[in-house]
Write an enzyme that holds these catalytic residues in place. Sequence first.
Site, mmCIF file in Angstrom:
data_model
loop_
_atom_site.group_PDB
_atom_site.id
_atom_site.type_symbol
_atom_site.label_atom_id
_atom_site.label_comp_id
_atom_site.label_asym_id
_atom_site.label_seq_id
_atom_site.Cartn_x
_atom_site.Cartn_y
_atom_site.Cartn_z
ATOM 1 C CD GLU A 63 -2.938 -1.049 2.332
ATOM 2 O OE1 GLU A 63 -3.933 -1.796 2.247
ATOM 3 O OE2 GLU A 63 -2.722 -0.328 3.330
ATOM 4 C CB CYS B 95 -3.214 -6.466 -6.037
ATOM 5 S SG CYS B 95 -4.596 -5.333 -6.148
ATOM 6 C CD GLU C 188 -4.407 -10.862 -5.819
ATOM 7 O OE1 GLU C 188 -3.793 -9.880 -5.332
ATOM 8 O OE2 GLU C 188 -5.604 -11.076 -5.595
ATOM 9 C CB CYS D 297 -9.111 -6.355 -7.679
ATOM 10 S SG CYS D 297 -7.523 -6.010 -8.487
ATOM 11 C CB CYS E 183 -5.487 -9.132 -9.830
ATOM 12 S SG CYS E 183 -4.483 -8.090 -8.751
#
Length: 161
Positions: free
Chosen positions: A64, A73, A75, A112, A115
Amino acid sequence: MKSKKISIDYTEFNDINELEEDAKMLLNVARKYLNHAYAPYSKFKVAAAILLENNEIVMGTNQENAAYPSGLCAERVAMFYASSQYPKVPFKAIAITANNVSDTLKHPIFPCGSCRQVMLEYETLQNKKIQFILSGSEGKIIVINGIDNLLPFSFDAESLN
């Protein structure tokens, strides 16, 4: 007018011990790396472990940033790293797990849309389905074979023609 229906195929497991050995091992690795996530804002830690065709395992955790769009992310961290370190080595499976600092997640989490789009690109590139192992930090696990079961209406290179 014609009404149509899409269905997806997935397998649900009640416990990690029901998984095949490779899937169990990969999910355990991902769960071990949850604490490597940098999630000071959301407190939602995500880890992804990729098993490559050469049996290497590549890890990624969410990263983040105070400027939220600048984060990434787990992934995509794992997929981009795998592709840059092991070019042209196909992905066999991706285990994704998460934990909320305030509570244990007992249900699977899903990638998401961004991803999923990147997963589509890599699956298309390797011309071979990827197995997705989705879980919380414990409890029920969902296994899905192929991105088409996560992203049924996809945008790929053919869409550009």
